[in-house]
Scaffold this active site. Structure first.
Site, mmCIF file in Angstrom:
data_model
loop_
_atom_site.group_PDB
_atom_site.id
_atom_site.type_symbol
_atom_site.label_atom_id
_atom_site.label_comp_id
_atom_site.label_asym_id
_atom_site.label_seq_id
_atom_site.Cartn_x
_atom_site.Cartn_y
_atom_site.Cartn_z
ATOM 1 N N GLU A 289 1.226 -1.333 -0.144
ATOM 2 C CA GLU A 289 0.034 -0.095 -0.212
ATOM 3 C C GLU A 289 0.744 1.298 0.136
ATOM 4 O O GLU A 289 0.228 2.232 -0.348
ATOM 5 C CB GLU A 289 -0.949 -0.453 1.176
ATOM 6 C CG GLU A 289 -2.067 0.647 0.947
ATOM 7 C CD GLU A 289 -3.222 0.412 2.356
ATOM 8 O OE1 GLU A 289 -3.112 0.767 3.803
ATOM 9 O OE2 GLU A 289 -4.343 0.588 1.885
ATOM 10 N N HIS A 315 6.655 -26.691 1.673
ATOM 11 C CA HIS A 315 6.451 -27.814 1.532
ATOM 12 C C HIS A 315 4.760 -26.580 0.236
ATOM 13 O O HIS A 315 4.111 -27.189 -0.314
ATOM 14 C CB HIS A 315 4.929 -28.852 2.495
ATOM 15 C CG HIS A 315 6.911 -28.956 2.509
ATOM 16 N ND1 HIS A 315 6.647 -30.639 2.024
ATOM 17 C CD2 HIS A 315 7.314 -28.924 4.041
ATOM 18 C CE1 HIS A 315 8.291 -31.094 3.220
ATOM 19 N NE2 HIS A 315 8.393 -29.962 3.743
ATOM 20 N N LYS A 429 -13.787 2.478 -2.707
ATOM 21 C CA LYS A 429 -14.718 3.289 -1.628
ATOM 22 C C LYS A 429 -16.352 3.960 -2.512
ATOM 23 O O LYS A 429 -17.059 3.722 -1.952
ATOM 24 C CB LYS A 429 -14.033 3.528 -0.947
ATOM 25 C CG LYS A 429 -13.110 3.044 -0.201
ATOM 26 C CD LYS A 429 -12.883 4.291 1.095
ATOM 27 C CE LYS A 429 -11.403 4.203 1.582
ATOM 28 N NZ LYS A 429 -10.670 5.050 2.495
#
Lengths: 463, 463
Positions: A289, A315, A429
């Site tokens: 960000e 793994h 937003k």
């Protein structure tokens, strides 16, 4: 020892396209420039995350509040998202004993459980509400602006429950928000709800050492003074402009160089420690960000951080790190082995696949695997660095967080972006708020939410 | 509805470098070729993950065992790593109520907690051992080969505890391993420990529908028949060679094309659902370990999968997805809204930042945010697709897992790699095993563990 950053496996000839001896003066100069730019910006007072001394008063208020309510709550529930939750999660995982919320009150020595509701999924919220006793619960509502819709929605749902139960909200809510502005601050004043301040010059993803992180931590008995002392020590050690003496500058500069010079734009953080496991998602927010944005030339820039954990991800992701495109760096976090060892017993001397493990400690196995993975990556020509820390305790965790915050600030200057804003999330937003009927939205948002569509949308239905 | 995959936002002109109408015949042809290659390989019997009918017998054994021990255990502890743990974690998060391990026995209706120890960190293992009652605990040891050192080390530590407590190991251990080979199979036979088979043609990361995933799930009361029925339905729907009718082929082909044609080599999986949150790390292993390797020409290839969760990561990674380099695709997972809604009350009519939320359901907010984020990404020219599922239940989860496994198989053919092996992790394993004294290691491993070093290693000490 405290912290040692080993960058050997970022260098030529250890890895192809690594830093050559002749590059150091150039990199040192480039860092000095970036450091100068940061210093100029710092003088304007925007880097509040460093000002831990100035925040001592609010920290004391947090500690006193935590002490004053000790024993009153079985559950602390954080309502927050992103920068208002990732820090608390990282602190919980690192500094409370494992499986904290699965413990009985006695196993927790009477300290509360810590739930972090970082999403608006009704299932999660209903789930937590179904297992707590409201009269023994404190909800910590965290939103710097006081206007985060996810958090406010959670707050409204919770407050309705508290009121329906006839409880005094001022004893079951605490807010962490701006010292003067926003809806939460106003409500706190009206209803005498305890409220703690996020300094205006501390952004969400840099706020873990403010009450955003320290209030939930202190309520569970974490030593927030040690956390901040470790952070202060790291800050002091990362203020200088000499590249090879500044661990944060070195991290930032070598990651930046790996990206722009060697095409290694994915930056993996891989703690070999379950305690530090949730530091990686916290770092992902910080690095993504802060740096993923439009630079001074209008170009879309920024590295992609990736969270990993060792030995587990040997793994999972390590196959890709070894044999996929050479487009990544890996930063290992190693913890010096402590006293709380478990030794592997030699119970199966006849089984070749097991008997050689007998007598080794589990912590030794973990550490050997860390070094083996770093060694294997280097032999495959893949870049990595290793940060070793003395212990996974509050002091060192504070140091690690400050190291990465300082590195992010320097990286902002290197990438030539403002690490403190996040303009790219505004459109989403606004689209959501408009759909929900927010009164402020202007007509240019009227185009609506739909994905710009072909007609008809291209879909496959199954089955 | 069951599953709908919407790929509109992968197309031109919705996003730059998207699929043009004229590209479809080429892509359909390329998929038909890949499908043919997969079919030829499938005929050799290596894709055991699809053979759910052939595994019905072992599944019945699992269900009967779970039923026979119902009520005997308060805690089930899985010892496993990677493909032996990520599936169980994803099933737990999706199909058990939230905060399962924080619930009391009554809140769990008497079903056991489910701990997954997927690392060799002594702190985590000691932590879980400190909060369970051994006489009321079943340890499920999962290693397909029977030779995974992390899991065997955990097993030895646990077994010593069981023996020291005077408990009958055959009542407190269960193994999931190869039907005939390996150390665990031998120990099971010797000590009458219940053991369930991973079919030899089912690889670790494709094994969630085998006892690797179904045994832990069934012990906690999850409906494994519904899980596998959903998977079977999805398999049947993704067997054909017509690109636009095969949701797995379409996912694989569009991700591959986005990578090789549009430079979008990072593939984000972003469920807007806490229930599906841990499907993302399961997918990361599947996609990374299957595709990140050396291709038929000797080139290092493979996309980088990234785990995300909505709406949470709108406050973390989405800034980078919006404004960073256009090097990613995002796949949203949407769940149709269910009955278990929470409505946001309108408690603060005077606060503009809150009042517009009143009356909306939390699930509506989550769904609006998903569509808003997809819409914002498309407007910023960033590629995405959306998979909508009818519910986050066992049937749909099985379907999603099969969808992604089938897609991985097709992607292997498109990238021209073998999706079933993981040669890149061998070197690290050998280096670690040699350091620990494994008897089989040959002299070419003698070079040791150290990172090829400059002298001295380049380090910074702090403070």
């Amino acid at each position: 020892m405290s912290f040692v950053l080993d960058v050997t496996a970022m260098l030529d000839p250890v890895v192809p396209n690594g830093v050559r001896e002749a590059d150091w003066p150039l990199l040192a100069g480039r860092f000095r420039e970036a450091h100068g730019a940061v210093a100029a910006i710092a003088a304007t007072g925007v880097y509040g995350y460093r000002e831990l001394e100035a925040q001592a008063g609010e920290r004391t208020r947090v500690a006193q509040f935590a002490q004053s309510v000790a024993g009153q709550y079985d559950d602390v529930v954080v309502l927050g998202i992103g920068g208002s939750s990732l820090g608390a999660i990282a602190l919980r995982t690192a500094l409370l004993p494992p499986a904290w919320n699965a413990r009985t009150s006695a196993q927790r020595a009477g300290r509360p459980r810590l739930h972090v509701l970082d999403n608006v999924d009704p299932r999660s919220i209903a789930g937590v509400l179904s297992i707590i006793a409201l009269p023994r619960t404190l909800f910590v509502v965290i939103s710097k602006s006081g206007g985060t819709i996810e958090t406010l929605a959670q707050y409204l749902v919770v407050r309705e429950r508290l009121e329906a139960a006839g409880l005094d909200v001022s004893r079951h809510l605490a807010f962490v928000t701006d010292p003067a502005k926003g809806a939460l601050r106003a409500i706190a004043a009206r209803d005498s709800i305890p409220a703690f301040a996020v300094p205006p010059n501390v952004g969400g993803r840099f706020s873990v050492l403010s009450p955003v992180g320290t209030l939930p931590a202190a309520l569970c008995g974490i030593d927030i003074e040690a956390l901040c002392a470790g952070a202060s020590a790291m800050r002091d050690a990362t203020l200088g402009d000499a590249l090879e003496q500044n661990a944060a500058g070195l991290f930032a500069t070598l990651q930046w160089r790996a990206h722009v010079q060697a095409g290694q734009g994915m930056h993996v953080l891989m703690p070999y420690s379950d305690a530090l496991r949730d530091l990686a998602p916290w770092f992902v927010q910080l690095w993504a960000e802060s740096l993923g944005k439009v630079d001074a030339d209008g170009l879309n820039v920024g590295p992609t951080p990736i969270a990993s954990v060792g030995a587990t991800d040997q793994h999972s992701q390590v196959q890709l790190f070894m044999e996929g495109p050479a487009d990544k760096t890996v930063t290992f976090l190693r913890v010096e082995r402590g006293q709380d060892e478990l030794t592997i017993p030699n119970l199966e001397p006849g089984e070749k696949a097991l008997s050689f493990l007998g007598g080794h400690a589990l912590g030794e196995l973990l550490d050997v695997e860390c070094r083996a993975t770093a060694g294997a990556l280097a032999r495959a020509g893949r870049a990595s660095m290793t940060m070793s820390v003395g212990a996974a305790d509050a002091w060192h965790l504070g140091g690690l967080m400050m190291w990465l915050m300082q590195a992010t600030t320097f990286a902002g200057a290197l990438y030539r972006v403002n690490p403190l804003d996040q303009p790219g999330v505004e459109l989403g937003k606004r689209l959501a708020n408009r759909e929900l009927g927010h009164p402020d939205l202007t007509s240019h948002d009227q185009a609506g939410l739909a994905t710009p569509s072909l007609s008809p949308p291209r879909t496959v239905r199954v089955p």
